[in-house]
Design a protein around this motif. Structure first.
Motif, PDB file in Angstrom:
ATOM      1  N   GLU A 142       5.601  15.698   2.900  1.00 25.41           N
ATOM      2  CA  GLU A 142       6.971  15.772   2.595  1.00 25.41           C
ATOM      3  C   GLU A 142       7.514  15.167   1.527  1.00 25.41           C
ATOM      4  O   GLU A 142       8.316  15.794   0.612  1.00 25.41           O
ATOM      5  N   TYR A 143       6.878  13.701   1.188  1.00 31.16           N
ATOM      6  CA  TYR A 143       7.187  13.061   0.001  1.00 31.16           C
ATOM      7  C   TYR A 143       6.734  13.733  -1.150  1.00 31.16           C
ATOM      8  O   TYR A 143       7.304  13.828  -2.337  1.00 31.16           O
ATOM      9  N   ARG A 144       5.575  14.263  -1.072  1.00 32.80           N
ATOM     10  CA  ARG A 144       4.627  14.740  -2.154  1.00 32.80           C
ATOM     11  C   ARG A 144       5.399  16.070  -2.854  1.00 32.80           C
ATOM     12  O   ARG A 144       5.672  16.301  -3.625  1.00 32.80           O
ATOM     13  N   LYS A 145       5.701  16.870  -1.722  1.00 31.32           N
ATOM     14  CA  LYS A 145       6.673  18.389  -2.040  1.00 31.32           C
ATOM     15  C   LYS A 145       7.854  18.056  -2.507  1.00 31.32           C
ATOM     16  O   LYS A 145       8.178  18.539  -3.689  1.00 31.32           O
TER      17      LYS A 145
ATOM     18  N   ARG B 260       0.901  -1.236  -0.037  1.00 25.01           N
ATOM     19  CA  ARG B 260       0.010  -0.045  -0.268  1.00 25.01           C
ATOM     20  C   ARG B 260       0.764   1.481  -0.024  1.00 25.01           C
ATOM     21  O   ARG B 260       0.608   2.284  -0.678  1.00 25.01           O
ATOM     22  N   ILE B 261       1.972   1.296   0.899  1.00 23.92           N
ATOM     23  CA  ILE B 261       2.771   2.585   0.932  1.00 23.92           C
ATOM     24  C   ILE B 261       3.743   2.638  -0.358  1.00 23.92           C
ATOM     25  O   ILE B 261       3.590   3.911  -0.809  1.00 23.92           O
ATOM     26  N   ASN B 262       4.055   1.664  -1.144  1.00 17.15           N
ATOM     27  CA  ASN B 262       4.667   1.731  -2.305  1.00 17.15           C
ATOM     28  C   ASN B 262       3.734   2.414  -3.303  1.00 17.15           C
ATOM     29  O   ASN B 262       4.136   3.143  -4.231  1.00 17.15           O
ATOM     30  N   GLU B 263       2.556   1.970  -3.303  1.00 18.61           N
ATOM     31  CA  GLU B 263       1.601   2.494  -4.321  1.00 18.61           C
ATOM     32  C   GLU B 263       1.134   3.893  -4.001  1.00 18.61           C
ATOM     33  O   GLU B 263       0.847   4.725  -4.684  1.00 18.61           O
ATOM     34  N   ALA B 264       1.237   4.355  -2.610  1.00 12.23           N
ATOM     35  CA  ALA B 264       0.914   5.619  -2.146  1.00 12.23           C
ATOM     36  C   ALA B 264       2.295   6.293  -2.762  1.00 12.23           C
ATOM     37  O   ALA B 264       1.862   7.545  -3.086  1.00 12.23           O
ATOM     38  N   LYS B 265       3.160   6.000  -2.586  1.00 12.53           N
ATOM     39  CA  LYS B 265       4.393   6.782  -3.109  1.00 12.53           C
ATOM     40  C   LYS B 265       4.338   7.233  -4.812  1.00 12.53           C
ATOM     41  O   LYS B 265       4.564   8.491  -5.116  1.00 12.53           O
ATOM     42  N   ALA B 266       3.831   6.301  -5.395  1.00 11.31           N
ATOM     43  CA  ALA B 266       3.534   6.401  -6.946  1.00 11.31           C
ATOM     44  C   ALA B 266       2.498   7.370  -6.957  1.00 11.31           C
ATOM     45  O   ALA B 266       2.468   8.128  -8.132  1.00 11.31           O
TER      46      ALA B 266
ATOM     47  N   LYS C 137       3.434  11.012  -5.938  1.00 14.75           N
ATOM     48  CA  LYS C 137       4.423  11.669  -7.029  1.00 14.75           C
ATOM     49  C   LYS C 137       3.851  12.379  -8.191  1.00 14.75           C
ATOM     50  O   LYS C 137       4.285  13.202  -8.736  1.00 14.75           O
ATOM     51  N   LYS C 138       2.619  11.993  -8.320  1.00 19.71           N
ATOM     52  CA  LYS C 138       1.726  12.418  -9.382  1.00 19.71           C
ATOM     53  C   LYS C 138       0.916  13.486  -8.574  1.00 19.71           C
ATOM     54  O   LYS C 138      -0.001  14.239  -9.554  1.00 19.71           O
ATOM     55  N   GLY C 139       1.013  14.004  -7.676  1.00 21.30           N
ATOM     56  CA  GLY C 139       0.421  15.181  -7.027  1.00 21.30           C
ATOM     57  C   GLY C 139      -0.843  14.712  -6.363  1.00 21.30           C
ATOM     58  O   GLY C 139      -1.885  15.847  -6.038  1.00 21.30           O
ATOM     59  N   GLN C 140      -1.479  13.790  -6.200  1.00 23.51           N
ATOM     60  CA  GLN C 140      -2.753  13.280  -5.867  1.00 23.51           C
ATOM     61  C   GLN C 140      -2.813  13.648  -4.505  1.00 23.51           C
ATOM     62  O   GLN C 140      -1.765  13.666  -3.488  1.00 23.51           O
ATOM     63  N   ASP C 141      -4.148  13.957  -3.977  1.00 21.66           N
ATOM     64  CA  ASP C 141      -4.602  14.493  -2.582  1.00 21.66           C
ATOM     65  C   ASP C 141      -4.144  13.656  -1.488  1.00 21.66           C
ATOM     66  O   ASP C 141      -4.581  12.203  -1.764  1.00 21.66           O
ATOM     67  N   ILE C 142      -3.555  13.899  -0.498  1.00 21.31           N
ATOM     68  CA  ILE C 142      -3.118  12.749   0.598  1.00 21.31           C
ATOM     69  C   ILE C 142      -4.568  12.071   1.065  1.00 21.31           C
ATOM     70  O   ILE C 142      -4.584  10.888   1.333  1.00 21.31           O
ATOM     71  N   ALA C 143      -5.346  12.809   1.485  1.00 20.60           N
ATOM     72  CA  ALA C 143      -6.636  12.074   2.046  1.00 20.60           C
ATOM     73  C   ALA C 143      -7.263  11.176   0.965  1.00 20.60           C
ATOM     74  O   ALA C 143      -7.657   9.986   1.374  1.00 20.60           O
TER      75      ALA C 143
END
Length: 264
Positions: free
Chosen positions: A261-264, A218-224, A227-233
């Protein structure tokens, strides 16, 4: 402080937590199996016509219908947790882990233990039930705790070889369903293993449990997605996390950075 009660929706257990209490019990019985920890103070424990003084770090083991009581030492208070468990479910887990062809719960011969690892595992399980963490984590911790309890207090484990193909099936099932709310039983059924053998063989192969593997995926998919700028919630919701704080906690634990931090 009034006692607090917690119930799981995934396994048939109920947890009672009492802190700094002088409440006393008369000798009694109940239908459930129960196991409890002394977390503060000292207790006078009665079971099977034997009275024992126990303290912090002890676990009491009470078979269904055994006459027992557990009370603070005279003129003191104490803190404790007590977990009540359905014997039928426990017999089912017992069948997977020790030699029990009857499939009925076999009572414990031991009425308490001071094993530090069992005490640590019990506290971890209790914390997960209290926090109401992911169902699969609670399911895993229950199976792991009680399998260890069986091995340490009654008899040895059933050591049957697990074909590699079954572990691969389990891994692939998690890969295909990691976003969903799946259970240990779901993975076991689809890999041809019992829940107990799934957890132990999977951890032996990959170094982590099936639930930890699901969280990692799930976390690996979240990182992807981040990186595309999707909303965290939105990412937290899409990947099946209970809420944003649950997502944040797991993300930081595995990435050593917050989602923001990761998305930024």
């Amino acid at each position: 402080m009034k006692p607090q009660f917690y119930r799981s929706s995934v396994v048939p257990v109920e947890l009672r937590c009492s802190t700094g209490t002088k409440a006393c019990y008369g000798k009694h019985t109940h239908d459930e199996f129960s196991i409890g920890s002394v977390d503060g103070g000292h207790s006078v424990y009665f079971n099977t016509n034997t009275e024992t003084q126990i303290g912090v770090g002890s676990l009491v083991i009470v078979n269904p219908l055994d006459v027992h009581s557990c009370n603070p030492a005279l003129d003191t208070d104490w803190s404790y947790k007590m977990l009540y468990v359905c014997p039928k479910w426990l017999g089912y887990i017992q069948t997977m882990t020790v030699d029990n062809p009857s499939k009925n719960f076999i009572p414990f011969s031991q009425i308490h233990t001071d094993d530090p690892e069992l005490y640590r595992q019990f506290q971890s399980l209790a914390s997960s039930i209290i926090a109401n963490t992911e169902n699969m984590r609670i399911e895993e911790e229950c199976i792991m705790f009680f399998s260890r309890l069986f091995h340490e207090t009654n008899t040895g484990a059933l050591n049957k070889p697990i074909p590699r193909i079954n572990i691969v099936k389990a891994y692939n099932y998690i890969c295909d369903n990691f976003k969903k709310c799946i259970s240990v039983k779901d993975i076991a059924r689809n890999s041809g293993l019992s829940e107990y053998h799934l957890i132990h063989a999977f951890r032996k192969s990959y170094g982590i449990t099936p639930h930890a593997m699901q969280v990692s995926m799930r976390i690996n998919e979240a990182k992807a997605l981040l990186k595309k700028g999707q909303d965290i919630a939105a990412v937290a919701s899409e990947l099946g996390f209970n809420d944003q704080s649950h997502f944040h906690r797991n993300f930081k634990r595995l990435v050593a950075a917050t989602p923001a931090e990761y998305r930024k």
